[in-house]
Design a protein around this motif. Structure first.
Motif, short mmCIF file in Angstrom:
data_model
loop_
_atom_site.label_atom_id
_atom_site.label_comp_id
_atom_site.label_asym_id
_atom_site.label_seq_id
_atom_site.Cartn_x
_atom_site.Cartn_y
_atom_site.Cartn_z
N PRO A 72 0.81 -1.23 0.00
CA PRO A 72 0.00 0.00 0.00
C PRO A 72 0.84 1.27 0.00
O PRO A 72 0.49 2.25 -0.67
N LEU A 73 1.98 1.25 0.72
CA LEU A 73 2.84 2.43 0.74
C LEU A 73 3.47 2.67 -0.63
O LEU A 73 3.56 3.82 -1.09
N VAL A 74 3.90 1.59 -1.30
CA VAL A 74 4.47 1.75 -2.64
C VAL A 74 3.39 2.22 -3.61
O VAL A 74 3.65 3.07 -4.48
N LEU A 75 2.18 1.69 -3.50
CA LEU A 75 1.08 2.15 -4.34
C LEU A 75 0.83 3.65 -4.14
O LEU A 75 0.64 4.39 -5.12
N LEU A 76 0.83 4.08 -2.88
CA LEU A 76 0.60 5.50 -2.58
C LEU A 76 1.73 6.36 -3.14
O LEU A 76 1.48 7.38 -3.81
#
Length: 302
Positions: free
Chosen positions: A111-115
């Motif tokens: 999720p952090l990489v997606l954000l």
């Protein structure tokens, strides 16, 4: 070949990285009993650097890749942030929380990489890929969530959670910051530079008096052959494939496929170490591989 003639080499490398990391964990699972986190991190990356440099440097002898100073500094900083700092914090949090809790915290990575990919790289996922993300996240959560949390002191729990979240956030930042450089520069060259940055950071940490006291180990207690294999497979091969995944596909897709490492670990432990796989873990494996199929189909769709 995917429809339209596109080869999903990035997805294949991302999945290969997850599998190689899982093999490395199986090989290295007893090393932590005799090697402190910073020592283990320093030795593994030092071994990989010593083996990778003689391979990579002759490839570029007389024709060094042209890299702007800004990109060079970004790659070196990525090694310091993503390996020297993040991995050491991760091992420390692992000691505080145990593998179960850290497995749950590790779910923050994609999720952090997606954000970050959305904000800084203008990346977007299609509908089928979002479904794949949800299936992979659910499967990894089922696999990594322990059936019973062992009681620890609240202070240690809070400190471990903060360290774990910080470690995962630094890993995500470190890969997104070099995504554009990876797309234009040779893979082994970026890997070598990133390792150099990591070793500078690790040697600096090792030079601190407070850290030196925590690095003591008895050489005779260390299974050195296991350390070499763990470094080659779980660190070296995994790192090259990991960076290759981000080079040849979007950061968002690579990050989601990297999450399958926890599932590969469960499968390998069942096949290799004859560890039992419960119903929940089996359901998590099925969910994760269903999500991977959605990610790959979403990638293949024109």
């Amino acid at each position: 070949m995917w429809p339209g003639g596109k080869v999903g080499i990035g997805e294949a490398m991302a999945l290969g990285s997850a599998a190689a990391w899982a093999v490395g964990v199986i090989l290295a699972r007893q090393l932590g009993a005799h090697l402190p986190p910073l020592t283990l991190n320093l030795l593994k990356n030092g071994l990989v650097l010593c083996l990778l440099a003689p391979v990579a440097l002759p490839l570029y002898a007389g024709a060094w890749p042209s890299m702007p100073v800004r990109e060079l500094l970004l790659v070196l900083a990525s090694g310091v942030i993503g390996i020297a700092l993040a991995d050491t914090l991760y091992f420390r949090a692992l000691n505080e929380l145990g593998a179960g809790r850290m497995g749950v915290i590790g779910n923050l990575y994609s999720p952090l990489v997606l954000l970050l990919g959305f904000v800084f790289l203008d990346e977007r996922l299609g509908g089928l890929q979002w479904l794949g993300f949800l299936l992979v996240a659910g499967g990894v959560l089922l696999v990594s969530m322990p059936a019973r949390m062992r009681a620890v002191r609240p202070a240690h729990t809070l400190r471990g959670i903060l360290l774990g979240v910080l470690a995962i956030a630094l890993m995500a930042i470190a890969i997104v910051m070099v995504k554009r450089t990876l797309e234009t520069q040779p893979l082994l060259w970026v890997t070598l530079l990133r390792l150099c940055g990591a070793m500078v950071g690790l040697l600096f940490l090792a030079s601190l008096p407070s850290m030196r006291q925590r690095m003591h180990f008895v050489p005779g207690d260390v299974a050195w052959h296991r350390l070499v294999l763990a470094a080659l497979v779980g660190q070296g091969l995994s790192m090259v494939l990991w960076l290759g995944g981000y080079k040849f596909t979007s950061a968002s897709v690579a990050a989601i496929l990297n999450e399958s490492a926890s599932v590969f670990l469960v499968v390998l432990a069942a096949l290799w170490l004859r560890e039992p796989m419960g119903r929940r873990a089996f359901a998590g494996v099925l969910l994760t591989f269903s999500g991977i199929a959605c990610m790959l189909l979403g990638r293949a769709t024109p």
